[in-house]
Design an enzyme around this catalytic site. Structure first.
Site, PDB file in Angstrom:
ATOM      1  CB  SER A 112      -0.970   0.000   1.192  1.00  0.00           C
ATOM      2  OG  SER A 112      -0.283  -0.122   2.421  1.00  0.00           O
ATOM      3  CG  HIS A 115      -0.770  -5.051   2.143  1.00  0.00           C
ATOM      4  ND1 HIS A 115      -0.064  -4.967   3.318  1.00  0.00           N
ATOM      5  CD2 HIS A 115      -0.809  -3.778   1.650  1.00  0.00           C
ATOM      6  CE1 HIS A 115       0.309  -3.719   3.515  1.00  0.00           C
ATOM      7  NE2 HIS A 115      -0.135  -2.967   2.527  1.00  0.00           N
ATOM      8  CG  HIS A 159       6.277  -8.803   8.326  1.00  0.00           C
ATOM      9  ND1 HIS A 159       7.220  -8.015   7.677  1.00  0.00           N
ATOM     10  CD2 HIS A 159       5.171  -8.030   8.435  1.00  0.00           C
ATOM     11  CE1 HIS A 159       6.700  -6.831   7.438  1.00  0.00           C
ATOM     12  NE2 HIS A 159       5.467  -6.808   7.877  1.00  0.00           N
ATOM     13  NE  ARG A 200       3.017  -3.592  12.491  1.00  0.00           N
ATOM     14  CZ  ARG A 200       2.774  -3.795  11.192  1.00  0.00           C
ATOM     15  NH1 ARG A 200       2.111  -2.895  10.479  1.00  0.00           N
ATOM     16  NH2 ARG A 200       3.200  -4.890  10.602  1.00  0.00           N
ATOM     17  CG  ASP A 230      -2.548  -8.425   9.423  1.00  0.00           C
ATOM     18  OD1 ASP A 230      -3.113  -7.354   9.656  1.00  0.00           O
ATOM     19  OD2 ASP A 230      -1.795  -8.615   8.457  1.00  0.00           O
TER      20      ASP A 230
END
Length: 419
Positions: free
Chosen positions: A224, A254, A300, A309, A355
């Site tokens: 993105s 993504h 990742h 995160r 995620d």
């Protein structure tokens, strides 16, 4: 600084490009300038040099000891400086003053079937907002290149300000019979977004502040961010650039991954029940892998350790929802999956990414519609992409145009080198 780097060090080599890199999606190639954040394979993301724990300590909050306000991170990304609470409050008011969405944007969304994916409806809204582009208007009238950043700044702040309105409209249209909720102008950016979605639990407001803050930016090489920069390098305005970025975010490799993770975790719970043992979970994970599937939320493209995160979301869960059955399952997966993936030997990073956790937190507070979660990611990512786009214009960065080659060229080149 840019001119000095170019004049004094322009010929310095940053590494060698291998055939593996060309065939492997340009992995590991250093190939673009991205000022707002930098990703360390071991430490994770740093926003203008600050790690997520450091941001949580120094950025202003809405409540004492709470999560950072996204406006504070936006200020940091734009300026490189940690803002005061007064500066953040002023930015909140500025965004609020820019947040009115023209009626034709909603009409454009309404032209789509209500069954269209939330990301499709969200991107359509962004494209409709493009009519408002200050950069497009100024460029048509003619202006010096040195001034390009100014209407870009206006566009990016206007876009960031209006996205919660558009995103909440999409959510209420699809999942709540079109019954929208008016903005509460007394609230900060993330809290107001949560309110318009229909969630006013103070803990959910804090989650939304954390969620938007940590998803804003992840250096420039992800799909993105790179797409936004690439399209923007053609002097496409910020709306066009960000809409393109959203279409990249909507891919399952993504941003759509957060949807896939929550659905998979729920399927594990449905098949095994909430009291699954560690050994039973190991069996389930092995069964998943042997069937040719992956464990969503693990691995990742750039990180080589647990995503910070993920870690800050885990801390939030331990503080606010330690008894949640889905969170407890996520914790057990954290104990089990890295070891299995390491044993498998094919995965460079067996650790969880962002995620792996976000969907469970949103689900706990009632935002259970997994298909919508990537839209939240999109609202957040606008801050990183928008900040860098302003700097792209200010620095006068050129049109991006890497060289491509054919397999025949690669084969011939390798034969010459071998000879």
């Amino acid at each position: 600084r840019l001119k000095k780097l170019k004049s004094e060090h322009g010929k310095v080599q940053l590494g060698n490009i291998t055939v593996d890199m060309v065939l492997g999606g340009m992995r590991g190639m250093t190939g673009m300038l991205w000022e707002t954040s930098l990703l360390d394979p071991e430490e994770g993301i740093r926003f203008r040099g600050l790690s997520i724990p450091e941001c949580q300590k120094v950025l202003p909050t809405a409540v004492k000891g709470g999560e950072p306000l996204p406006e504070g991170l936006l200020w940091l990304l734009l300026t490189g400086k940690v803002p005061t609470k007064e500066q953040v409050d002023a930015l909140s008011k500025d965004l609020l003053s820019r947040s009115t969405v023209p009626g034709y944007v909603y009409k454009a969304i309404d032209a789509l079937p209500v069954t269209a994916h939330p990301m499709t409806q969200f991107t359509t809204g962004v494209m409709a907002l493009q009519v408002e582009s200050e950069f497009a208007k100024a460029y048509d009238k003619g202006m010096p290149k040195s001034k390009f950043w100014e209407p870009t700044y206006e566009d990016c702040l206007n876009l960031i300000a209006r996205l919660p309105q558009v995103a909440s409209y999409v959510y209420r249209r699809i999942f709540k019979d079109g019954k929208t909720i008016a903005a509460d102008n007394s609230l900060d950016y993330a809290a107001n977004f949560s309110h318009m979605l229909g969630f006013d639990d103070p803990k959910m407001l804090e989650l939304m502040r954390l969620y938007i803050t940590i998803h804003t930016d992840h250096e420039g090489g992800n799909v993105s961010a790179h797409t936004g920069h690439l399209v923007g390098s053609a002097l496409s305005d910020p709306y066009l650039s960000f809409a393109a970025a959203l279409n990249g975010l909507a891919g399952p490799l993504h941003g759509l991954a957060n949807q896939e993770v929550l659905l998979w975790i729920k399927s594990v719970m449905e098949e095994t029940g909430s009291n699954i043992t560690t050994d039973q979970l190991k069996e389930y994970v092995w069964k998943t892998l042997k069937s040719g599937k992956v464990v969503p939320g693990y691995g990742h493209g750039a990180l080589r350790d647990t995503d910070p995160r993920y870690s800050c979301q885990r801390e939030f869960a331990l503080k606010h929802l330690p008894e949640d059955p889905l969170f407890q399952l996520v914790s057990k997966l954290y104990e089990v999956v890295p070891g299995i993936l390491t044993e498998l030997g094919k995965v460079k990073n067996p650790w969880p990414n962002v995620d792996a956790h976000s969907g469970v937190l949103l689900n706990h507070f009632g935002l259970v519609e997994a298909r919508y979660h990537t839209v939240l990611f999109g609202v957040s990512r606008s801050m990183g992409i928008g900040s860098q786009l302003i700097w792209d214009r200010a620095l006068g960065l050129p049109l991006e145009r890497p060289k491509s080659v054919t397999m025949e060229w690669l084969g011939n080149h390798c034969k010459k080198v071998a000879a």
